[in-house]
Write a protein that holds these residues in place. Sequence first.
Motif, PDB file in Angstrom:
ATOM      1  N   GLY A  22       0.820  -1.199   0.000  1.00 52.25           N
ATOM      2  CA  GLY A  22       0.000   0.000   0.000  1.00 52.25           C
ATOM      3  C   GLY A  22       0.861   1.260   0.000  1.00 52.25           C
ATOM      4  O   GLY A  22       1.955   1.277   0.528  1.00 52.25           O
ATOM      5  N   CYS A  67      -0.307   9.431   1.199  1.00 50.91           N
ATOM      6  CA  CYS A  67      -1.479   8.872   0.540  1.00 50.91           C
ATOM      7  C   CYS A  67      -2.694   9.072   1.434  1.00 50.91           C
ATOM      8  O   CYS A  67      -2.678   8.662   2.593  1.00 50.91           O
ATOM      9  CB  CYS A  67      -1.267   7.382   0.271  1.00 50.91           C
ATOM     10  SG  CYS A  67      -2.716   6.593  -0.406  1.00 50.91           S
ATOM     11  N   CYS A  84      -6.868   8.383   1.741  1.00 49.02           N
ATOM     12  CA  CYS A  84      -7.994   7.753   1.078  1.00 49.02           C
ATOM     13  C   CYS A  84      -9.296   8.085   1.722  1.00 49.02           C
ATOM     14  O   CYS A  84      -9.378   8.497   2.866  1.00 49.02           O
ATOM     15  CB  CYS A  84      -7.907   6.276   0.944  1.00 49.02           C
ATOM     16  SG  CYS A  84      -6.744   5.458   1.826  1.00 49.02           S
ATOM     17  N   GLU A  96      -6.394  -0.227   0.854  1.00 50.02           N
ATOM     18  CA  GLU A  96      -6.442   0.526  -0.411  1.00 50.02           C
ATOM     19  C   GLU A  96      -7.454  -0.087  -1.367  1.00 50.02           C
ATOM     20  O   GLU A  96      -8.132   0.613  -2.106  1.00 50.02           O
ATOM     21  CB  GLU A  96      -5.062   0.478  -1.062  1.00 50.02           C
ATOM     22  CG  GLU A  96      -4.553   1.796  -1.547  1.00 50.02           C
ATOM     23  CD  GLU A  96      -3.145   1.697  -2.121  1.00 50.02           C
ATOM     24  OE1 GLU A  96      -2.838   0.736  -2.839  1.00 50.02           O
ATOM     25  OE2 GLU A  96      -2.361   2.611  -1.845  1.00 50.02           O
ATOM     26  N   PHE A 122      -8.706   7.053  -3.583  1.00 48.92           N
ATOM     27  CA  PHE A 122      -7.539   7.509  -2.840  1.00 48.92           C
ATOM     28  C   PHE A 122      -6.740   8.497  -3.681  1.00 48.92           C
ATOM     29  O   PHE A 122      -6.876   8.548  -4.902  1.00 48.92           O
ATOM     30  CB  PHE A 122      -6.670   6.359  -2.339  1.00 48.92           C
ATOM     31  CG  PHE A 122      -6.166   5.435  -3.411  1.00 48.92           C
ATOM     32  CD1 PHE A 122      -6.863   4.279  -3.713  1.00 48.92           C
ATOM     33  CD2 PHE A 122      -4.996   5.701  -4.092  1.00 48.92           C
ATOM     34  CE1 PHE A 122      -6.400   3.408  -4.674  1.00 48.92           C
ATOM     35  CE2 PHE A 122      -4.535   4.840  -5.058  1.00 48.92           C
ATOM     36  CZ  PHE A 122      -5.234   3.694  -5.352  1.00 48.92           C
TER      37      PHE A 122
END
Lengths: 243, 357
Positions: free
Chosen positions: A113, A142, A144, A160, A166
């Motif tokens: 991820g 990142c 999401c 994910e 995301f």
Amino acid sequence: MEIGRDDGRTANQLRPLACSRNILNRAHGSASWSQGDTKVLAAVYGPKAGTKKNENPEKACIEVVWKPKTGQIGKPEKEYEVILKRTLKSICLLNINPNTTTSIIIQVVSDDGALLPCAINAACAALVDAAIPLKHLAVAICCCLTESGYVILDPTKVEEQKMKAFAYLVFPNSAISIIPEGSSHMEGELMEHGIITSVTHGVMSVDDYLHCLERGQAASTKMSAFLRRSLQSQAPNDSSRAG
Amino acid sequence: MTSHSQPSVLWQRRSTRRYNPFLGFFSDYHLGLFVGLSLFYSLEVVLGNKTLKKMVSANVSGDLSSEMEVDAFRRLFPLRYHERFLLDSIRPDARPLGRARDTSLALGAVASADGSALAKIGCTTMLAAVKMEVMTPPKESPDEGSIAIEFYMPPICSPLVRPGRPAEEAPVVSKQLSDTILSSGMINLKELSLVSGKAAWMAYLDIYCLDADGSLFDAALLAAVAAFSHLRIPVVSLNEEGRVVVVSEENEEGKSEKEPVNKGKRKLTLSSLPFSLTCILHKNYILADPTAEEESIMETLVTVVLDSSGQLVSLYKPGGPVLAYASAVQDCIALTRQRVKELKSILNEAISDMEVD
């Protein structure tokens, strides 16, 4: 509101970060960055003489090679290469060494991820290790969006795949930086809040995206503090390496 | 070197050419100016750019020599050339900053494909075609079909693409397109199923770039959406071995024993079509729908994809020297919303034109 994540983290909590520099002894600069189980190794060779055919010889040129953990190089790898190249081009000072090429090789060691942000962070640390002149550092994160509309940071691969959408965001990080002339600086907007790169997957509403941006900005200050600490604390490079 | 030979050639031409009443009176001045300008260009490096600028601003008159000079200025100092226009909130092709180029769509461009479209945004031209094939669905999703999207940049599209030197943008645009189309939910894959577990449609979407003049992703996405809107699913039936085959239209008479599995050619139901707009960020300006020249000079691109219900499908900014603050992001999204309305009306017009035929 607490959402239960599989590994017990809160929505805003990042996985444990680890960064080590100067791990390859032939490369001019190298770094490994891991966020939880996602680990990426970056090596920098350069500056080398000469540029590629279509590139501007008055500026330095950057070349990225992405090596996946398994399998052949296909379109996703080419896309990552182009995104990394453009992101790193915008943080390097290209006028200092004209007509040279700097190669950055990314090797994915394990993917759990948030692979692209981890690679950007590793590449930035490797560039610092190779002493390539940079305008400022870059920090990637990142964010999401879950089905219920919450924003969580730094997902694992399992998370994910379950997400509605995301976004990978890259922010600049600078305590001191070279501010470009004529930059569009609004009053009240810090330089750290501008995005260098944004790549999104999945459908989300515009408000959710702006929400992700805010969370990402807040988390990037934590990550950039970690990056600065880890880059400063390591021993200085020995000059016996070819460069 | 050439400036020495040029005056003699021009002197010869002047004596032999016919009297042109428009130029006649001014031709000496004209000639002298041309020679002087070419000398100035060779000295430009020594004298610096200020001299060149003074010359450009002094030559406001419409004589023919000023055209060549403007072109040379455009090639030598592209950024400065474009910035002079930006100060007046306009671009070299007289577009205001937020306006996209003229867009046109033609459906059914490829007669042999099941669905096709030709999209033009300014000079950028994309040809999209969909071909349907029957295949066995994988075990994980027995009642879903699938789509394979491929984007090609053949050497016809740009002088920078040669057979041994493929364009860098081709795999990137290809992947972006498949991510956008699949994640926007435009096509319900369950509609592409024929016999659950045994047969399903595989749609091969091929997009060819015929002319690359900036905003490749926008034009490609428009062509893809239009091709799917034009798509008619062919009629199929089971043959003797129990396999599903496409019924061809020529020999309809002898096939009474074969019952078509799906009657009539139907269209796909498309929900929430995605449309996109690429913008360039340069200092405080936001330029919508850049040409290839603008893209190569000002390198910060932002591509926003919105679907017809206003949801953000993708915001793609792959680096670039200019940072995007929240205000710039909002402005780009607002420009994209306007563009979505324009593109929707263009698409609906093209579809209704097809149906009238």
